[in-house]
Enzyme design. Structure first.
Site, PDB file in Angstrom:
ATOM      1  N   CYS A  74      83.717 -23.652 -76.799  1.00 64.84           N
ATOM      2  CA  CYS A  74      84.641 -24.241 -75.824  1.00 64.84           C
ATOM      3  C   CYS A  74      85.673 -23.184 -75.451  1.00 64.84           C
ATOM      4  O   CYS A  74      86.389 -22.685 -76.334  1.00 64.84           O
ATOM      5  CB  CYS A  74      85.314 -25.445 -76.472  1.00 64.84           C
ATOM      6  N   CYS A 185      83.509 -22.541 -68.507  1.00 60.38           N
ATOM      7  CA  CYS A 185      83.594 -23.759 -69.328  1.00 60.38           C
ATOM      8  C   CYS A 185      82.172 -24.053 -69.780  1.00 60.38           C
ATOM      9  O   CYS A 185      81.232 -23.958 -68.977  1.00 60.38           O
ATOM     10  CB  CYS A 185      84.149 -24.912 -68.499  1.00 60.38           C
TER      11      CYS A 185
HETATM   12  N1  DGL Z   1      83.749 -27.299 -72.630  1.00 63.84           N
HETATM   13  C1  DGL Z   1      85.105 -26.913 -72.632  1.00 63.84           C
HETATM   14  C2  DGL Z   1      85.343 -25.479 -72.226  1.00 63.84           C
HETATM   15  O1  DGL Z   1      84.484 -24.647 -72.416  1.00 63.84           O
HETATM   16  C3  DGL Z   1      86.201 -27.811 -72.224  1.00 63.84           C
HETATM   17  C4  DGL Z   1      85.982 -28.964 -71.318  1.00 63.84           C
HETATM   18  C5  DGL Z   1      87.116 -29.960 -71.389  1.00 63.84           C
HETATM   19  O2  DGL Z   1      87.137 -30.736 -72.340  1.00 63.84           O
HETATM   20  O3  DGL Z   1      88.000 -29.930 -70.519  1.00 63.84           O
HETATM   21  O4  DGL Z   1      86.394 -25.137 -71.742  1.00 63.84           O
END
Ligand code: DGL
EC number: 5.1.1.3
Length: 262
Positions: A74, A185
């Site tokens: 993430c 993301c």
């Molecule tokens: N998947 C996450 C990232 O790589 C975050 C998405 C979220 O919860 O806003 O930033």
């Protein structure tokens, strides 16, 4: 720590499965533990303090399951929380993610790079430092995508709403001459097919899942922690209703699996 201990991976939701897939592909002998913090998604609109607290809790859970290494699959959690986790667990291999600014700056021919990421990632000091370091010779246009993560969590990878939002975000980038688009993301690789439909073939899409898997492999190899033995299966937990994640797993992970409540 045994080399056959599992690797703990977490994300705010199912997005990190795009990274988990790369890890499975490169390191099929590893046992994988995955936590989707879908009860608190999206992280992108939450405060860094809140995200740091979630990171501490999820890391603690995965370590209690015997994890020999952690992957923050993430970008938003990495920007807010990885420094603190490294302080808390100085001996533990911990791998994070950041938008692929360096490779994008090297790849662009028009000199205009777009970044799709969460508000949290784009506002972070870590991202500002990344731009200072690698983007001095190119123009970088950032585009937060509020609402997109929720669509992907619901398995809506090419629905009308997802399509309309994406079109609204990528058209201005194209108008500015962007030829390289960073998916900053871990949820976004799942909408690559839709992006490919909306973008001319001359625009490259860059994400970091495969690079993260290679980095993890190097760290484990250096510490003689690479697993041996037969291929392993992954185990999943969600902090939201487990059946919701179970329903989207075949599409996002490629096979069905049981999801437990965190
Ligand atoms: N998947 C996450 C990232 O790589 C975050 C998405 C979220 O919860 O806003 O930033």
């Amino acid at each position: 720590m045994s080399h056959n201990a599992p690797i703990g991976v977490f994300d705010s939701g199912v997005g990190g499965l795009s990274v988990l897939r790369e890890i499975r592909e490169l390191l099929p002998r590893e046992s994988l533990l995955y936590v989707a913090d879908s009860g608190h998604v999206p992280y992108g609109e939450k405060s860094p303090e809140f995200i740091r607290e979630r990171c501490r809790l999820l890391a603690d859970f995965l370590l209690k399951q015997g994890a020999k290494a952690l992957v923050l699959a993430c970008n938003t959690a990495t920007a807010a929380g990885i420094a603190e986790l490294r302080e808390l667990y100085p001996q533990l291999p911990i791998v994070g993610m950041e938008p692929a600014v360096k490779p994008a700056a090297a790849a662009t021919r028009s000199g205009v790079v777009g970044v799709l990421a969460t508000t949290g990632t784009l506002k972070s000091a870590k991202f500002a430092a990344l731009l200072d370091r690698f983007a001095s010779d190119v123009r970088v246009i950032t585009q937060p995508c509020p609402g997109l993560v929720e669509c992907i969590e619901a398995g809506e990878l090419d629905g009308t709403q997802t399509r309309a939002m994406l079109r609204g975000w990528v058209q201005p980038l194209l108008a500015e001459g962007c030829d390289t688009l960073i998916l900053g993301c871990t949820h976004y690789p799942f909408i690559k097919p839709l992006l490919r439909e909306l973008l001319p073939a001359s625009v490259s899409l860059i994400d970091t899942g495969a690079a993260v898997a290679r980095h993890l492999q190097r760290l484990l190899a250096e510490r003689e922690l690479l697993a041996s033995g037969p291929a392993q299966v992954a185990r999943f937990w969600s902090s939201a209703e487990p059946l919701r994640m179970q329903a989207v797993l075949p599409g996002l992970w490629g096979e069905p699996a049981q999801v437990r409540a965190l």
